[in-house]
Design an enzyme around this catalytic site. Structure first.
Site, PDB file in Angstrom:
ATOM      1  N   HIS A   1       0.879  -1.170   0.000  1.00 34.20           N
ATOM      2  CA  HIS A   1       0.000   0.000   0.000  1.00 34.20           C
ATOM      3  C   HIS A   1       0.922   1.227   0.000  1.00 34.20           C
ATOM      4  O   HIS A   1       2.027   1.174   0.528  1.00 34.20           O
ATOM      5  CB  HIS A   1      -0.821  -0.049   1.291  1.00 34.20           C
ATOM      6  CG  HIS A   1      -1.885   1.000   1.424  1.00 34.20           C
ATOM      7  ND1 HIS A   1      -1.600   2.303   1.762  1.00 34.20           N
ATOM      8  CD2 HIS A   1      -3.232   0.925   1.289  1.00 34.20           C
ATOM      9  CE1 HIS A   1      -2.732   2.990   1.828  1.00 34.20           C
ATOM     10  NE2 HIS A   1      -3.734   2.180   1.543  1.00 34.20           N
TER      11      HIS A   1
ATOM     12  N   ASP B   1       3.049  -4.704   8.185  1.00 31.45           N
ATOM     13  CA  ASP B   1       1.857  -3.875   8.002  1.00 31.45           C
ATOM     14  C   ASP B   1       0.643  -4.789   8.147  1.00 31.45           C
ATOM     15  O   ASP B   1       0.314  -5.566   7.250  1.00 31.45           O
ATOM     16  CB  ASP B   1       1.904  -3.214   6.619  1.00 31.45           C
ATOM     17  CG  ASP B   1       0.609  -2.457   6.293  1.00 31.45           C
ATOM     18  OD1 ASP B   1      -0.366  -2.566   7.059  1.00 31.45           O
ATOM     19  OD2 ASP B   1       0.583  -1.768   5.254  1.00 31.45           O
TER      20      ASP B   1
ATOM     21  N   GLN C   1      -4.487  -5.182   7.037  1.00 32.29           N
ATOM     22  CA  GLN C   1      -5.481  -6.140   6.540  1.00 32.29           C
ATOM     23  C   GLN C   1      -5.464  -7.467   7.293  1.00 32.29           C
ATOM     24  O   GLN C   1      -6.433  -8.207   7.256  1.00 32.29           O
ATOM     25  CB  GLN C   1      -5.260  -6.400   5.043  1.00 32.29           C
ATOM     26  CG  GLN C   1      -5.447  -5.171   4.164  1.00 32.29           C
ATOM     27  CD  GLN C   1      -6.882  -4.677   4.132  1.00 32.29           C
ATOM     28  OE1 GLN C   1      -7.834  -5.437   4.328  1.00 32.29           O
ATOM     29  NE2 GLN C   1      -7.054  -3.383   3.896  1.00 32.29           N
TER      30      GLN C   1
ATOM     31  N   LYS D   1     -10.390  -0.657  10.634  1.00 36.19           N
ATOM     32  CA  LYS D   1     -10.552  -1.881   9.846  1.00 36.19           C
ATOM     33  C   LYS D   1     -10.894  -3.084  10.722  1.00 36.19           C
ATOM     34  O   LYS D   1     -11.146  -4.174  10.229  1.00 36.19           O
ATOM     35  CB  LYS D   1      -9.286  -2.158   9.039  1.00 36.19           C
ATOM     36  CG  LYS D   1      -9.060  -1.094   7.957  1.00 36.19           C
ATOM     37  CD  LYS D   1      -7.949  -1.493   7.017  1.00 36.19           C
ATOM     38  CE  LYS D   1      -7.345  -0.314   6.313  1.00 36.19           C
ATOM     39  NZ  LYS D   1      -7.957  -0.021   5.006  1.00 36.19           N
TER      40      LYS D   1
ATOM     41  N   CYS E   1      -4.802   2.174  -3.719  1.00 34.62           N
ATOM     42  CA  CYS E   1      -3.596   2.764  -3.113  1.00 34.62           C
ATOM     43  C   CYS E   1      -2.386   1.865  -3.292  1.00 34.62           C
ATOM     44  O   CYS E   1      -1.517   1.786  -2.410  1.00 34.62           O
ATOM     45  CB  CYS E   1      -3.790   3.056  -1.633  1.00 34.62           C
ATOM     46  SG  CYS E   1      -4.986   4.340  -1.328  1.00 34.62           S
TER      47      CYS E   1
END
Ligand SMILES: Cc1ncc(COP(=O)(O)O)c(C=O)c1O
Lengths: 140, 410
Positions: B127, B204, B207, B230, B368
Site C-alpha cells: 500500500h 503492516d 489487513q 478496519k 492505493c
C-alpha cells in the site's frame, strides 16, 4: 456546421428527454448509448498534457474553431464518462465562444445528474466543463 | 464458540445499525470492508458514553472524570496488547492509524539508525502507506529502497528476496495481507530470513489484524501496525506495536505534552514508554471505543469469523468465475476474504457506478497500490471484501447486480 439551436434550447430538449426516464437504468442506458456512439478521438489529441485526470478515469477534450464557432471532440476510457463527454458536446458544440463561456448549464441539476453521479464523479464532470469553457475562451 | 452451525450471522448483523439502511432505494450490500469495516453499536455507544459521562483529559487530572477516562484509555491499551500478543502494554503505542504508525517508525527509527548506502526492503504488493514514508527517509539518508518482485498471481519471489538480503539490509517492511488482492504473505519466513541479517522487520497488519490470529511474539516481528477502523473500531486511531528495546532506543517522533518527564528551557527529559511516543492530548474517545471493536471480535472469536468469511469467499469465487470475461487477480489459495477482479472490456469505474445504483458497495481503482497495478499491467480492479456480517444472500445480490451491469455495458 452552425448549430441552429441555442445552448438553452438544447438544454431544454435534454430536460424533456430525461423527464421521460422513470428508472435509473433508463438514465444510464441513455448515457452508455451516448458513450458508445461518440466518435473516437484521434489518438494524436489524447496526449498526457491534455488529459483531464479524474478519480478513476481520464477525459480528453479537443477543441477547435470552424466558421467562427467552437467545436469539440472528446473521449474517456470509461463508458459512462464517455457518455457525459458526449452529452456536453451535444450541448456546447458549434456555439459561439461567448455563449459557451457564459453558459450556466443548469440542466445538469435539473436532469438529476449531479445527484445520480456521486461527488467525485460530478467533480470529473465539472473539470470537463471547466476545460471546455477555458478552451472556448482561448479560441474565442 | 467456533463449533459448526452456531454462527448466527443475523444476530451479528443486528449489532450493526448501518446494515439496515437503504442505498438508492435498495438494501445496502456493503462489500468494501477492506477499506473500512462498519461499526457495531457497542463501538458507537462507547463513543457516546465517553462524551456523555466521563470526558476528561487523561494521565494528568486528579478528579474522578480524569481517573475514569485514564482507566478506560489504559484498559484499551491492555486489550490491544492481548489482541496482538505483546508482552507488555508499554509496547503498544496509540497512533492515528497504520499510515501514522509507519511514518513514526520510518522517521524515528530511520533518523537514528539509517546510514548512507543502507538498504530498506519492501514488496511489490505494498500500500502507498508502506512505500512513501520509506522513500522519504531513504532520500533523506541516501539509503536504498529495494522491492521484492512478485509473479503474475501476486506471489512473492522468495528466492529474489533471499538474494537481496545482505549486510546492507537494515530494515524490511512488509504487507502481511495484500489489501488489493487479499493474498497472505509468508511473513514468518520473511522475518526469520531478515533477522539472520540482523535487519529490523515491520509488518503492516492493516489487513491481517482483522482476519488472522496475531501473536507478535510467535511471529517474531519487531513492529506490527494496524488501523482501528478496519477491525470494527473507530477511525482516527491506530496501533504501533514495537519491541521494547527497539522503542527505547528510538528518539521521540513528536515533542509536546504527555511525552515529557521534565522540561526546562535548557533541556527536556522524555517520558517512559509508551508515553514517549504519544505527544499531546491523544484521541481519547476513539482509543476507548477501539476496545469495544476488539471485544466484538473476541465475542465471536477470530476462528469462527474466519470460517464464515472463508465460506463466503469460496461461494463468491465460484459465482464470479461463472461470469464470462471475468478474471480474478490474485486467485491463489492462501488469501483472506477479498476478491479482486477485472472484466474484459469493462472499466472498473463504470461497474462501480452501476453496482452503487443497485445498493452494492464495492471498491474500484488502484487500491492505493499503484506500483502493484503497474506491475500487473492493469489500471485497477473491482474489489469485493467480506466481513463477519456478510451473508450468502448478499453475494447473490452482488452476482445479479454484476450480471445486470454487464448487460447494460456490453
Ligand atoms: C495494507 C494497508 N496498509 C496501510 C493502509 C493505510 O491505513 P490507514 O489509511 O488507516 O492509515 C491500508 C488501508 O487501506 C492498508 O490496507
Amino acid at each position: 456546421m452552425n448549430n441552429p439551436k441555442t445552448i438553452k434550447n438544447i438544454e431544454q430538449d435534454l430536460i424533456d428527454d430525461f423527464s421521460l426516464f422513470e428508472t435509473w437504468e433508463e438514465k444510464y442506458e441513455y448515457l452508455i448509448d451516448l458513450g458508445k456512439k461518440l466518435a473516437p478521438l484521434d489518438p494524436a489529441f489524447k496526449t498526457e498534457d491534455r488529459k483531464i485526470k479524474g478519480c478513476q478515469s481520464s477525459v480528453w477534450i479537443h477543441s477547435y474553431t470552424k466558421d467562427g464557432l467552437v467545436h469539440f471532440e472528446g473521449d474517456s476510457d470509461a463508458i459512462i464518462v464517455r457518455g457525459l463527454v458526449g452529452l456536453m458536446i451535444m450541448v456546447l458544440n458549434g456555439q459561439p465562444s461567448k455563449e459557451i463561456v457564459g453558459a450556466p448549464l443548469e440542466f445538469i441539476n435539473t436532469i438529476g445528474l449531479s445527484s445520480h453521479l456521486a461527488q467525485t464523479r460530478s467533480n470529473g464532470l465539472r473539470a470537463m466543463i471547466k476545460q471546455m469553457k477555458m478552451d472556448a475562451g482561448v479560441l474565442g | 464458540m467456533e463449533t459448526e452451525g452456531t454462527y448466527d450471522v443475523q444476530a451479528i448483523r443486528a449489532q450493526f445499525p448501518i446494515l439496515s439502511r437503504k442505498v438508492k432505494g435498495k438494501d445496502l450490500v456493503y462489500l468494501d470492508n477492506a477499506a473500512t469495516a462498519q461499526k457495531p453499536l457497542a463501538v458507537i455507544d462507547a463513543l457516546v458514553h465517553y462524551y456523555s459521562h466521563y470526558n476528561a483529559n487523561i494521565h494528568r487530572g486528579l478528579h474522578t472524570l480524569a481517573d475514569e477516562a485514564t482507566a478506560a484509555y489504559e484498559a484499551s491499551r491492555t486489550a490491544v496488547k492481548d489482541f496482538v500478543g505483546a508482552s507488555s502494554p508499554d509496547e503498544i503505542i496509540f497512533t492515528k492509524g497504520t499510515t501514522d504508525s509507519i511514518n513514526l517508525v520510518a522517521h524515528s527509527w530511520g533518523k537514528s539508525f539509517l546510514q548512507e548506502g543502507d538498504e530498506i526492503i519492501i514488496t511489490s504488493l505494498e500500500h502507498h502507506a508502506n512505500i512513501v514514508p520509506w522513500q522519504m527517509i531513504a532520500a533523506e539518508k541516501k539509503a536504498i529502497l529495494r522491492v521484492i518482485p512478485i509473479d503474475d498471481n501476486g506471489i512473492l519471489d522468495m528466492e529474489a528476496f533471499k538474494a537481496m538480503l545482505g549486510p546492507k539490509t537494515k530494515f524490511v517492511s512488509v504487507i502481511h495481507v495484500s489489501n488489493a488482492l487479499g493474498i497472505i504473505n509468508p511473513v514468518e519466513e520473511i522475518i526469520r530470513l531478515a533477522h539472520e541479517q540482523h535487519a529490523v522487520v515491520l509488518v503492516d497488519g492493516a489487513q491481517s489484524s482483522v482476519h488472522l490470529d496475531i501473536d507478535v511474539q510467535t511471529l517474531g516481528c519487531d513492529f506490527y501496525v494496524f488501523s482501528g477502523h478496519k477491525i470494527y473500531g473507530p477511525t482516527g486511531v491506530g496501533v504501533l506495536y514495537g519491541r521494547r528495546d527497539l522503542l527505547e532506543s528510538m528518539p521521540p517522533y513528536q515533542g509536546g505534552g504527555e511525552m515529557i518527564k521534565e522540561v526546562r528551557f535548557e533541556y527536556t527529559t522524555y517520558n517512559e514508554l509508551p508515553f514517549k511516543f504519544e505527544a499531546g492530548t491523544p484521541n481519547i474517545a476513539d482509543v476507548i471505543a477501539l476496545k469495544a471493536g476488539i471485544d466484538f471480535i473476541n465475542s465471536i472469536g477470530k476462528p469462527a469469523i474466519r470460517k464464515h468469511e472463508e465460506m463466503l469467499l469460496e461461494y463468491a469465487t465460484a459465482q464470479l468465475k461463472d461470469i464470462s470475461g471475468l478474471r480474478i487477480i490474485g486467485d491463489v489459495k492462501n488469501k483472506v476474504s477479498v476478491i479482486s477482479f477485472i472484466i474484459d472490456g469493462v472499466h472498473p469505474q463504470d461497474l462501480a457506478i452501476l453496482l452503487d445504483n443497485q445498493g452494492v458497495a464495492v471498491r474500484t481503482g488502484h487500491h492505493c497500490a499503484q506500483p502493484l497495478m503497474h506491475r500487473l499491467g492493469i489500471v485497477g480492479t473491482t474489489r469485493a471484501s467480506f466481513a463477519a456480517y456478510n451473508t450468502l444472500e448478499e453475494i447473490d445480490v452482488l452476482t445479479q447486480a454484476l450480471n445486470k451491469s454487464l448487460k447494460m455495458l456490453l
